[in-house]
Scaffold this active site. Sequence first.
Site, short mmCIF file in Angstrom:
data_model
loop_
_atom_site.label_atom_id
_atom_site.label_comp_id
_atom_site.label_asym_id
_atom_site.label_seq_id
_atom_site.Cartn_x
_atom_site.Cartn_y
_atom_site.Cartn_z
N ASP A 128 63.58 61.51 13.54
CA ASP A 128 63.96 61.42 12.11
C ASP A 128 65.33 62.33 12.02
O ASP A 128 65.23 63.44 12.39
CB ASP A 128 62.88 62.00 11.20
CG ASP A 128 63.10 61.59 9.93
OD1 ASP A 128 64.03 61.07 9.43
OD2 ASP A 128 61.95 61.47 9.29
N ASP B 133 63.26 55.58 2.47
CA ASP B 133 61.74 55.52 2.39
C ASP B 133 61.17 54.47 1.33
O ASP B 133 61.48 54.46 0.14
CB ASP B 133 61.26 56.91 2.23
CG ASP B 133 61.60 57.99 3.36
OD1 ASP B 133 61.82 57.57 4.40
OD2 ASP B 133 61.22 59.28 3.13
#
Length: 524
Positions: A282, A345
């Site tokens: 990430d 997201d």
Amino acid sequence: MRHFFRASTSTLALLLGCFLVGTQPSFAQTNLSGYWDARTPNPDGTFRDTYFEIQQSGETLSGTLIRRPNGIPITGTFKEGAIHFVTVPPTPPPPPAGATARPAQRPITFDGTYEDGKLLLQTQGRNGVMKSVAEKVTKEATLPPAPLPLPELKDLPDNGLARTPPMGWNSWNKFAGRVDDAAVRGMADAMVSSGMSKAGYVYINIDDTWELGRDANGNITTNKKFPDMKALADYVHSKGLKIGIYSSPGPKTCAGYEGSFGHEVQDAKTFAAWGIDYLKYDLCSGLDIYKDDAPTLQAIYQKMGQALQETNRPIIYSLCEYGRASVWTGWGTKSGGNLWRTTGDISDRWDSMEKIGFSQIKIAEYAKPGHWNDPDMLEIGNGGMTADEYRTHMSLWSLLAAPLIAGNDLRTMTDETKSILMNSETIAVDQDPEYKPVVSVSSENKVEVLMRPLHDGSVIVGLFNRNDAPTDAQFARSILPANLTGKKTKVRDLWKHEDVKLEGDTFKATVPSHGVVLLKISSR
């Protein structure tokens, strides 16, 4: 004696009053201007550091919550020892071509007091009220480390993994920072007992917040939630499943835990020694250090991609970079990625899932076996959408050949949730061995007709209703490939699990609000 006592009492009262007044904190003389490090304890024994620059003028506060790229402005007050300030997030920039717009950040409110040179703060977090203690630090302490040399760009070889989109489970959507060893073992047990593993779900992936720090030799260590990662991996493997883990190319992960910055090779070796089969990497604080452009991002991810390949352990490599620099156009594959995030997201809401899912059709052509577009994990079963909306979610992700990574609590699934996640006929679309991209046939009045060819000559047609009420949808037989335009075709409804008739030259159906009719059309 009585007169003396009265006089003495008055005098003592006066002196005491003067003493008390004199010892009260003189907040008018206190200036909070400067740099502050607010340390918030996590339940696992770690701390998260949040840095502020505060500027005070009288009772008015301004300044910055120090975050990439330019920080987030703050505004507030300091009165009689009480401090109150709120972040003022900027409007997010337009997304790159083909990517979904990032949602605006929510303001964060901090309240607290100033005591003995420290700020005692609290704010409302995802899991309740979070308390932190802030102390003054130097500006240098708030700055990210200097960039490290990045490798010369090259195309890494295909690792041979993920010939179809990965299927499994990830901890973040349901558990976030509450994930622990027991929960992971429970998910592995439930994946087997529920029948999900037989349906194709294999990976049990631990997301952020497992990290503690590094030992004296620089090896990454786990916090008390995960006392023995190797033993946990062995347990998951004993169930016939595979296990995944999470890290970041920056010094800190998104949740503020230890990242892999400067330790890529060392961490890759550690993951392999533990028995890890999947890494989600990430970007997070990597952008505090490195440029936000395609060559730099490719080099960042190539560095870990090569480290993983050099372990000689088969580890699926998931790039989580939110669709930056049009990752799907090539650099994701070149850096060794098996899948790459194409969006911000997802959240368990219709508007989030809908916008993300339908935005992916225009980049579907860039996926191929071993290298997949990833519109983020599934929210099915988390309770924020209706069953029809969750069927749309599953249908869209399957048509897109997206990774099917569940994010719910597998131990407490309802029969309805199981029927959606384990619909073998829909999963077969996602897992078709010869990838051919989905295309848009029509898009009118919030009704979407999508079509995807399969390896056996059949096609999948999805009729999606984005309206808030049931709506009629249709498609003409003429849109079908030549081998299916004749009268002898078989039409199967993949959610009703029954054959339906295609009479004449047009198929018509009433589609539920936010729902889907998903059909497989093949020759008889």
